[in-house]
Design an enzyme around this catalytic site. Structure first.
Site, PDB file in Angstrom:
ATOM      1  N   CYS A 113       0.776  -1.305  -0.255  1.00  0.00           N
ATOM      2  CA  CYS A 113      -0.001   0.020  -0.030  1.00  0.00           C
ATOM      3  C   CYS A 113       0.964   1.377  -0.053  1.00  0.00           C
ATOM      4  CB  CYS A 113      -0.939   0.030   1.481  1.00  0.00           C
ATOM      5  SG  CYS A 113      -1.883  -1.572   1.236  1.00  0.00           S
ATOM      6  N   HIS A 255      -3.514   6.805   2.110  1.00  0.00           N
ATOM      7  CA  HIS A 255      -4.007   5.431   1.951  1.00  0.00           C
ATOM      8  C   HIS A 255      -5.078   5.325   2.387  1.00  0.00           C
ATOM      9  CE1 HIS A 255      -4.401   1.153   0.927  1.00  0.00           C
ATOM     10  NE2 HIS A 255      -4.071   1.077   2.137  1.00  0.00           N
ATOM     11  N   ASN A 285     -10.545  -0.356   0.117  1.00  0.00           N
ATOM     12  CA  ASN A 285      -9.111  -0.545  -0.014  1.00  0.00           C
ATOM     13  C   ASN A 285      -8.188  -0.966  -1.128  1.00  0.00           C
ATOM     14  OD1 ASN A 285      -6.091  -0.962   0.626  1.00  0.00           O
ATOM     15  ND2 ASN A 285      -6.600  -1.637   2.770  1.00  0.00           N
TER      16      ASN A 285
HETATM   17  O1  UT7 Z   1      -4.015  -1.349   3.605  1.00  0.00           O
HETATM   18  C1  UT7 Z   1      -2.948  -1.931   4.627  1.00  0.00           C
HETATM   19  C2  UT7 Z   1      -3.418  -1.268   5.727  1.00  0.00           C
HETATM   20  N1  UT7 Z   1      -4.302  -1.824   6.648  1.00  0.00           N
HETATM   21  C3  UT7 Z   1      -5.007  -1.253   7.493  1.00  0.00           C
HETATM   22  O2  UT7 Z   1      -4.519  -0.244   7.757  1.00  0.00           O
HETATM   23  C4  UT7 Z   1      -5.965  -2.012   8.223  1.00  0.00           C
HETATM   24  C5  UT7 Z   1      -5.906  -1.423   9.910  1.00  0.00           C
HETATM   25  N2  UT7 Z   1      -6.796  -2.064  10.726  1.00  0.00           N
HETATM   26  C6  UT7 Z   1      -8.131  -1.534  10.588  1.00  0.00           C
HETATM   27  O3  UT7 Z   1      -8.528  -0.986   9.693  1.00  0.00           O
HETATM   28  C7  UT7 Z   1      -9.135  -2.301  11.703  1.00  0.00           C
HETATM   29  O4  UT7 Z   1      -8.269  -3.084  12.501  1.00  0.00           O
HETATM   30  C8  UT7 Z   1     -10.201  -3.082  11.120  1.00  0.00           C
HETATM   31  C9  UT7 Z   1     -11.126  -2.449  10.105  1.00  0.00           C
HETATM   32  C10 UT7 Z   1      -9.471  -4.239  10.334  1.00  0.00           C
HETATM   33  C11 UT7 Z   1     -11.037  -4.057  12.103  1.00  0.00           C
HETATM   34  O5  UT7 Z   1     -11.607  -2.986  12.953  1.00  0.00           O
HETATM   35  P1  UT7 Z   1     -11.315  -3.122  14.608  1.00  0.00           P
HETATM   36  O6  UT7 Z   1     -12.123  -1.933  15.077  1.00  0.00           O
HETATM   37  O7  UT7 Z   1      -9.996  -3.076  14.818  1.00  0.00           O
HETATM   38  O8  UT7 Z   1     -12.092  -4.454  15.098  1.00  0.00           O
HETATM   39  P2  UT7 Z   1     -11.436  -5.651  15.734  1.00  0.00           P
HETATM   40  O9  UT7 Z   1     -10.452  -6.317  14.657  1.00  0.00           O
HETATM   41  O10 UT7 Z   1     -11.195  -5.224  17.352  1.00  0.00           O
HETATM   42  O11 UT7 Z   1     -12.697  -6.541  15.919  1.00  0.00           O
HETATM   43  C12 UT7 Z   1     -13.880  -6.074  16.659  1.00  0.00           C
HETATM   44  C13 UT7 Z   1     -14.861  -7.237  16.817  1.00  0.00           C
HETATM   45  C14 UT7 Z   1     -14.450  -8.423  17.011  1.00  0.00           C
HETATM   46  O12 UT7 Z   1     -15.490  -9.320  17.820  1.00  0.00           O
HETATM   47  P3  UT7 Z   1     -15.043  -9.394  19.350  1.00  0.00           P
HETATM   48  O13 UT7 Z   1     -14.012 -10.236  19.372  1.00  0.00           O
HETATM   49  O14 UT7 Z   1     -15.356  -8.049  19.986  1.00  0.00           O
HETATM   50  O15 UT7 Z   1     -16.342 -10.159  19.658  1.00  0.00           O
HETATM   51  C15 UT7 Z   1     -14.349  -9.189  15.590  1.00  0.00           C
HETATM   52  O16 UT7 Z   1     -14.420 -10.611  15.528  1.00  0.00           O
HETATM   53  O17 UT7 Z   1     -15.561  -7.179  15.434  1.00  0.00           O
HETATM   54  C16 UT7 Z   1     -15.502  -8.540  14.852  1.00  0.00           C
HETATM   55  N3  UT7 Z   1     -15.396  -8.273  13.363  1.00  0.00           N
HETATM   56  C17 UT7 Z   1     -16.444  -8.263  12.740  1.00  0.00           C
HETATM   57  N4  UT7 Z   1     -17.609  -8.229  12.915  1.00  0.00           N
HETATM   58  C18 UT7 Z   1     -18.806  -7.997  11.923  1.00  0.00           C
HETATM   59  C19 UT7 Z   1     -14.294  -8.440  12.756  1.00  0.00           C
HETATM   60  N5  UT7 Z   1     -14.684  -8.377  11.332  1.00  0.00           N
HETATM   61  C20 UT7 Z   1     -16.122  -8.270  11.348  1.00  0.00           C
HETATM   62  C21 UT7 Z   1     -16.818  -7.969  10.265  1.00  0.00           C
HETATM   63  N6  UT7 Z   1     -18.158  -8.156  10.639  1.00  0.00           N
HETATM   64  N7  UT7 Z   1     -16.352  -7.867   9.042  1.00  0.00           N
END
Ligand code: UT7
Length: 329
Positions: A113, A255, A285
């Protein structure tokens, strides 16, 4: 020929026609429109059905050449930033052939990226040295090829697209005002698309590994924290090299990985919302394509005016991150 400056004189972009909405994703995996939009800012994204990476890149390149009032034969160098080539040996030559840039030397650059920013900085060195005059920089990715469509933590994020700019040597001024690039391989496991080989015995005492690549694997929270910490720093370093400060930035183009990341970085840098360009809601993305895609859209919408100062920053797998400050033509 020495002592030349860099001018960015055209932009272009292309996305596939097929659209995947958040609602569509909720039929594929256990997710919801509400979760995706509130956590990422994404509403829909474009996915390629049959259009190749090279074809998408070529469409963006032709648009950029048209804006720059150049014909393909005038291009000396073509650099394609991509992590998803049609051919592991590189796709830049296919793009060269598709657009008819027969005089250009063409090669791929892989920095995930951060690829567009790294490519822009790379070609600028050739321009400043007087080696090449007209250069195409393309950022393009078809991430849908490498997504695990059963993994809700990644499949809602990644998409396909291409963006391009034309850079030209200028004997009167240098519009690439500053840049900074960084890498940290120790965090490679936070985001990767790893090769997995299976051992294959060819002869007695002679073994190779053959196989293929896995799907995109990401520790989202780690990458999120890394982006919010490192991107403001790298933009400040690039500004320092440009002898500017954040108040001099007319437009911030990051990005497009997550709207919350974009907002947090802008807040840290105290850059007001109206100066931040975002199109993540429409495209998701698109990796190396996301910055030139957002840039081109803002240019065509008439947001960006001649001589506006633009800060761009890419970050992602590697891990890699970088920033460039330039003035629009
Ligand atoms: O391009 C390269 C660079 N990439 C990035 O910069 C991405 C960086 N990371 C992010 O943007 C975020 O971390 C994400 C969008 C990937 C995830 O968001 P988050 O707020 O960090 O969520 P999380 O991973 O902490 O997940 C929170 C909850 C979890 O459930 P529990 O454990 O709290 O019960 C996940 O299992 O959300 C759940 N979850 C989802 N729920 C519904 C994870 N993905 C999904 C989903 N739909 N698609």
């Amino acid at each position: 020929m020495k002592g030349l400056g860099v001018a960015i004189i055209g932009s272009g972009s292309a996305v596939p026609t097929q659209i995947l909405t958040n609602q569509d994703l909720s039929r594929l995996v256990e997710t919801s429109d509400e979760w995706i939009e509130s956590r990422t800012g994404m509403k829909k994204r474009h996915l390629s059905t049959g259009e190749s990476l090279s074809q998408l890149a070529a469409r963006a390149a032709i648009e950029a050449l048209t804006m720059a009032s150049l014909v393909p034969m005038e291009i000396d160098l073509l650099v394609l930033a991509t992590s998803t080539p049609d051919d592991l040996f590189g796709s830049a030559c296919q793009v060269q052939q598709l657009i008819g840039a027969t005089r250009a030397v063409a090669f791929d650059l892989t920095a995930a990226c951060s690829g567009f920013v790294f490519a822009l900085v790379t070609v600028s060195q050739f321009i400043r040295q007087g080696v090449y005059k007209n250069v195409l920089v393309i950022g393009a990715d078809v991430l849908s090829r490498w997504v695990d469509w059963g993994d809700r933590t990644t499949c809602v994020l990644f998409a396909d697209g291409a963006g391009a700019v034309v850079c030209q040597a200028s004997s009167t001024e240098d519009r690439l005002l500053g840049f900074e690039m960084c890498s940290d391989g120790s965090q490679n496991g936070s985001l990767n698309l790893a090769y997995q080989g299976i051992s294959k015995n060819l002869l007695d005492n002679l073994t190779v590994t053959t196989g293929t690549y896995q799907t995109i694997s990401m520790k989202g929270k780690e990458v999120y924290r890394f982006a919010i910490e490192k991107v403001p720093e790298v933009i400040e370093k690039a500004l320092y090299r440009a002898n500017l400060n954040t108040a001099d930035i007319d437009w911030l183009i990051l990005h497009q990985a997550n709207q919350r990341i974009i907002d947090a970085i802008a807040e840290r840098l105290e850059i007001p919302r109206e100066k931040v360009i975002s199109n993540i809601a429409k495209y998701g993305n698109t990796s190396a394509a996301s910055i030139p895609l957002a840039l081109d859209e803002a240019v065509r919408q008439g947001k960006i005016s001649p001589r506006d100062t633009i800060a761009v920053s890419g970050f992602g797998a590697g891990l890699t991150w970088g920033a460039a400050i330039f003035q629009w033509f």
